[in-house]
Design a protein around this motif. Structure first.
Motif, short mmCIF file in Angstrom:
data_model
loop_
_atom_site.label_atom_id
_atom_site.label_comp_id
_atom_site.label_asym_id
_atom_site.label_seq_id
_atom_site.Cartn_x
_atom_site.Cartn_y
_atom_site.Cartn_z
N TRP A 154 0.83 -1.21 0.00
CA TRP A 154 0.00 0.00 0.00
C TRP A 154 0.87 1.26 0.00
N LYS A 155 0.51 2.22 -0.84
CA LYS A 155 1.28 3.45 -0.96
C LYS A 155 0.48 4.71 -0.63
N ASN A 156 -0.85 4.57 -0.60
CA ASN A 156 -1.71 5.74 -0.41
C ASN A 156 -2.88 5.39 0.50
N ILE A 157 -3.54 6.43 0.99
CA ILE A 157 -4.79 6.29 1.73
C ILE A 157 -5.82 7.20 1.06
N ILE A 158 -6.99 6.65 0.75
CA ILE A 158 -8.05 7.46 0.14
C ILE A 158 -9.26 7.48 1.08
N VAL A 159 -9.72 8.69 1.41
CA VAL A 159 -10.84 8.87 2.32
C VAL A 159 -12.15 8.96 1.54
N ARG A 166 -8.09 10.57 13.74
CA ARG A 166 -6.81 11.14 14.15
C ARG A 166 -5.82 10.04 14.56
N ILE A 167 -6.34 8.99 15.18
CA ILE A 167 -5.49 7.86 15.57
C ILE A 167 -5.33 6.88 14.42
N LEU A 168 -6.44 6.58 13.74
CA LEU A 168 -6.42 5.59 12.67
C LEU A 168 -5.46 5.95 11.56
N VAL A 169 -5.43 7.21 11.15
CA VAL A 169 -4.55 7.59 10.05
C VAL A 169 -3.09 7.44 10.45
N ARG A 170 -2.78 7.68 11.71
CA ARG A 170 -1.42 7.49 12.19
C ARG A 170 -1.04 6.02 12.18
N VAL A 171 -1.99 5.17 12.55
CA VAL A 171 -1.74 3.73 12.55
C VAL A 171 -1.50 3.23 11.13
N LEU A 172 -2.35 3.63 10.20
CA LEU A 172 -2.20 3.20 8.81
C LEU A 172 -0.88 3.67 8.22
N ARG A 173 -0.54 4.92 8.48
CA ARG A 173 0.70 5.47 7.94
C ARG A 173 1.91 4.75 8.54
N PRO A 207 3.58 8.14 3.34
CA PRO A 207 3.89 9.55 3.62
C PRO A 207 2.62 10.37 3.85
N LEU A 208 2.77 11.45 4.58
CA LEU A 208 1.63 12.31 4.90
C LEU A 208 0.95 12.85 3.65
N ASP A 209 1.74 13.20 2.63
CA ASP A 209 1.15 13.78 1.43
C ASP A 209 0.57 12.71 0.50
N HIS A 210 0.50 11.48 0.98
CA HIS A 210 -0.16 10.42 0.22
C HIS A 210 -1.51 10.05 0.83
N VAL A 211 -2.04 10.96 1.67
CA VAL A 211 -3.41 10.84 2.17
C VAL A 211 -4.29 11.72 1.29
N TYR A 212 -5.27 11.11 0.62
CA TYR A 212 -6.08 11.83 -0.36
C TYR A 212 -7.57 11.70 -0.05
N ALA A 213 -8.31 12.74 -0.42
CA ALA A 213 -9.77 12.65 -0.46
C ALA A 213 -10.17 12.03 -1.79
#
Length: 211
Positions: A62-67, A166-173, A179-185
């Motif tokens: 996994w390289k990104n997170i999409i909300v 706030r906690i979940l995104v830290r866990v996933l990352r 990277p922080l800039d790989h969290v996307y809407a």
């Protein structure tokens, strides 16, 4: 009086040191937990494990997170997650978040659910799409679905969802070295519903928290 001043100075220095050190300890603890297998307890999160963690070294890369935000009413995350668990690669996501902040981990981290429409936005409306166009898609991205955006996409995330995020995104990352800039809407990378910007508030929060 001088002795009192010295004691006060030492006390203040100690208090500042504790205040600065405590978040670092919490962050380090979270990073340690994020590398575990099974169904770990994560402080501050209520997780229903429909699929436990395995060996993170064997997880999909996994390289990104999409909300995402579903238009289902409160309570729909549970049903969505259960259906996802039965058919992991159906249209949906790996992680679901209920309006009360409960997180449902629905799919094995080795499988790829179907979400997003192929990263087809190329207008730079929200972000520089040269980095996302046909690149940030289901094959490279963890999808997180927030329930309760109902009716007619008029409601934003609840306070409980924001706290969980706030906690979940830290866990996933931390778990997948994202990277922080790989969290996307969703709307940042796909041309979607013109009525609202899906996931934008939550993705923006994650980037601004910088944790």
């Amino acid at each position: 009086m001088r002795a009192f001043d010295i004691m006060l100075h030492r006390f203040l220095a100690m208090a500042v040191g504790i205040a600065l050190f405590a978040p670092a300890v919490a962050q380090n603890d979270l990073k340690t937990i994020a590398k575990q297998s099974g169904t770990p307890d994560i402080p501050g999160l209520k997780i229903v494990w429909l699929s436990p963690w395995g060996d993170v070294a064997k997880a999909h890369p996994w390289k990104n997170i999409i909300v995402h935000q579903t238009e289902g009413p409160a309570g729909s995350a549970r049903g969505g997650a259960q259906e996802q668990a039965k058919n992991p690669t159906r249209r949906g996501v790996m992680v679901w978040v209920e309006t009360d902040g409960t997180v449902y981990w629905a799919v094995s981290e080795t499988l790829v659910p179907t979400h997003t429409d192929g990263a087809n936005r190329n207008d730079n409306k929200y972000v520089d799409n040269s980095k996302t166009y046909h690149q940030v898609n289901k094959d490279s991205s963890i999808g997180v679905e927030f329930a309760g955006n109902y009716p007619d996409v008029t409601r934003g995330p609840t306070d409980a969802q924001v706290s969980a995020w706030r906690i979940l995104v830290r866990v996933l990352r931390a778990r997948y070295q994202i990277p922080l800039d790989h969290v996307y809407a969703h709307n940042w990378i796909d041309s979607k519903d013109a009525r609202y910007c899906e996931g934008c508030t939550l993705a923006t929060m994650a980037r601004e928290w910088r944790e």
